[in-house]
Design a protein around this motif. Structure first.
Motif, short mmCIF file in Angstrom:
data_model
loop_
_atom_site.label_atom_id
_atom_site.label_comp_id
_atom_site.label_asym_id
_atom_site.label_seq_id
_atom_site.Cartn_x
_atom_site.Cartn_y
_atom_site.Cartn_z
N THR A 39 -38.00 -42.49 9.84
CA THR A 39 -37.36 -41.24 9.41
C THR A 39 -38.43 -40.21 9.07
OG1 THR A 39 -35.49 -42.48 8.50
CG2 THR A 39 -35.78 -40.22 7.72
N PRO A 40 -38.34 -38.98 9.59
CA PRO A 40 -39.34 -37.96 9.24
C PRO A 40 -39.46 -37.79 7.72
CG PRO A 40 -37.96 -37.20 11.05
CD PRO A 40 -37.34 -38.48 10.55
N THR A 41 -40.67 -37.57 7.25
CA THR A 41 -40.94 -37.56 5.82
C THR A 41 -40.09 -36.55 5.06
OG1 THR A 41 -43.19 -38.35 6.19
CG2 THR A 41 -42.74 -37.27 4.08
N ARG A 42 -39.99 -35.32 5.55
CA ARG A 42 -39.20 -34.32 4.83
C ARG A 42 -37.73 -34.74 4.74
NH1 ARG A 42 -39.71 -29.09 2.97
NH2 ARG A 42 -41.84 -28.97 3.79
N GLN A 43 -37.19 -35.25 5.82
CA GLN A 43 -35.80 -35.71 5.78
C GLN A 43 -35.62 -36.85 4.78
OE1 GLN A 43 -34.23 -36.90 9.63
NE2 GLN A 43 -32.58 -38.09 8.69
N ALA A 44 -36.56 -37.78 4.77
CA ALA A 44 -36.49 -38.91 3.84
C ALA A 44 -36.57 -38.43 2.40
CB ALA A 44 -37.62 -39.90 4.14
N ILE A 45 -37.43 -37.46 2.14
CA ILE A 45 -37.56 -36.92 0.78
C ILE A 45 -36.28 -36.21 0.36
CG2 ILE A 45 -38.78 -35.19 -0.61
CD1 ILE A 45 -41.33 -35.98 0.92
N LYS A 46 -35.68 -35.43 1.26
CA LYS A 46 -34.42 -34.74 0.94
C LYS A 46 -33.33 -35.75 0.57
CE LYS A 46 -33.09 -31.24 3.49
NZ LYS A 46 -32.80 -30.34 4.64
N GLN A 47 -33.25 -36.85 1.31
CA GLN A 47 -32.23 -37.85 1.02
C GLN A 47 -32.53 -38.58 -0.29
OE1 GLN A 47 -31.34 -38.43 5.80
NE2 GLN A 47 -32.07 -40.19 4.64
N THR A 48 -33.80 -38.77 -0.58
CA THR A 48 -34.18 -39.40 -1.84
C THR A 48 -33.82 -38.51 -3.02
OG1 THR A 48 -36.01 -40.53 -0.72
CG2 THR A 48 -36.11 -40.39 -3.12
N LEU A 49 -34.15 -37.22 -2.91
CA LEU A 49 -33.82 -36.29 -3.99
C LEU A 49 -32.31 -36.20 -4.20
CD1 LEU A 49 -36.33 -33.43 -3.11
CD2 LEU A 49 -36.43 -34.91 -5.14
N ALA A 50 -31.56 -36.21 -3.11
CA ALA A 50 -30.10 -36.16 -3.22
C ALA A 50 -29.58 -37.35 -4.02
CB ALA A 50 -29.46 -36.10 -1.84
N TRP A 51 -30.15 -38.52 -3.78
CA TRP A 51 -29.71 -39.71 -4.52
C TRP A 51 -30.03 -39.57 -6.01
CZ3 TRP A 51 -31.68 -43.49 -7.66
CH2 TRP A 51 -30.84 -44.59 -7.89
N PHE A 52 -31.23 -39.11 -6.33
CA PHE A 52 -31.58 -38.95 -7.74
C PHE A 52 -30.72 -37.87 -8.41
CE2 PHE A 52 -35.33 -41.46 -6.70
CZ PHE A 52 -35.52 -42.19 -7.88
N ARG A 53 -30.37 -36.83 -7.67
CA ARG A 53 -29.46 -35.82 -8.23
C ARG A 53 -28.09 -36.43 -8.55
NH1 ARG A 53 -30.73 -32.38 -3.85
NH2 ARG A 53 -32.24 -30.75 -4.32
N ASP A 54 -27.65 -37.32 -7.66
CA ASP A 54 -26.34 -37.94 -7.83
C ASP A 54 -26.34 -39.03 -8.89
OD1 ASP A 54 -25.30 -36.29 -5.89
OD2 ASP A 54 -25.44 -37.79 -4.28
#
Length: 315
Positions: free
Chosen positions: A293-308
């Motif tokens: 998974t491209p790094t920026r996409q992976a980071i966006k999904q990680t941040l979304a999880w921590f927000r949730d």
């Protein structure tokens, strides 16, 4: 032959293996000590309680398995006490069920002076690396003897949805989401290969369902190496904040280890974060035709999880 896939261990990697398998309608049973269902585990996965270090419990828990995934990870300060017995129980279950066996491993056994590939020299630099090398040898020796059909999946440090206790876990992403400084490990500017947890789960499921994967070591797909500073910069851009951080040096970790057992056990692994720690995952990518998974996409999904999951971010 049963189609049941049995996962020993319900940490983030076990959960993402289960999520991948269920997306393919493969029935899954997960085993941990408590029988409790982690929030990442799909609702339609059977979760049962068993102590994998007890061969009888392990064999009973994995009855009718077609594939067994050993994704266990005892507390860092109890590895030598528990890990060999946990692996022995999972392997006993694979023998009894005549099931494929996918061993989830790390890179601690390798000489990391050069980019690591599957057949890089085994020259561990820590006691935990020596243990990992010994355990990996046991798995492949059992395969060569025909006792089990095994494959090993190795990855660098995890990050992603559900990954909390990691160098790129809640101290980085959780802190950023809650408006705190990120805590980086060892060195902000040293290149490091990171394993996005969803990629690891997909890779393990691929090995478990591939006739040609057995008998080999595989490194899961990794995106290009990034420094912690680069990861932090992308995450801060996504959040629209300044990339503020502090660095936990080896000396600071050593001092913390005087009081915290987990920190004490981390000291010998600090070379991973003060020296380049890079892998080449091209064997897996070319064989199975998938990319990390491209790094920026992976980071966006990680941040979304921590927000949730603000209860994690606010710890």
């Amino acid at each position: 032959m049963s189609e049941y896939h049995v996962i020993f261990g319900t940490g983030p990697v076990g959960c993402w293996i289960a999520r991948t398998l269920r997306s393919r309608d493969i029935p899954v049973r997960a085993i941990n000590r408590s029988g409790n269902r982690p929030r990442l585990m799909p609702d339609d996965v059977q979760v049962i309680a068993a102590d994998a270090s007890d061969p009888e419990q392990a064999v009973d828990g994995a009855r009718d398995a077609a594939v067994i995934y050993q994704a266990l990870n005892p507390p860092y300060n109890r590895w030598h006490e528990l890990f060999p017995w946990l692996q022995a129980g999972a392997m006993a279950a694979a023998r009894a069920a005549v099931a494929r066996y996918v061993s989830i491993e790390n890179l601690y056994m390798y000489d990391s002076a050069q980019p690591m590939v599957e057949d890089s020299p085994v020259r561990p630099r820590s006691k935990k690396g020596e243990l990992r090398a010994q355990m990996a040898d046991e798995v492949m020796a059992a395969h060569r003897r025909g006792e089990i059909q095994a494959a090993a999946l190795r990855s660098s440090d995890y990050y992603g949805p559900g990954v909390v206790d990691s160098a790129l876990g809640e101290r980085v992403f959780g802190n950023l989401v809650s408006g705190k400084k990120a805590q980086l490990t060892g060195s902000a500017g040293t290149p490091h290969s990171w394993a996005y947890i969803e990629d690891v789960g997909r890779a393990a499921a691929l090995l478990g369902t591939s006739d040609d994967a057995m008998g080999e070591v595989w490194i899961a797909p990794h995106a290009r190496p990034s420094t912690q500073q680069e990861i932090l910069k992308i995450a801060a851009q996504e959040l629209g904040v300044e990339p503020q951080y502090s660095v936990v040096s080896p000396l600071m970790m050593r001092l913390a280890g005087l009081f915290v057992p987990a920190a004490r056990e981390t000291v010998e692994m600090m070379y991973e974060f003060t020296e380049p720690f890079i892998v080449d995952s091209s064997k897996f990518e070319k064989t199975f035709g998938i990319q990390a998974t491209p790094t920026r996409q992976a980071i966006k999904q990680t941040l979304a999880w921590f927000r949730d999951h603000p209860e994690v971010a606010q710890q």
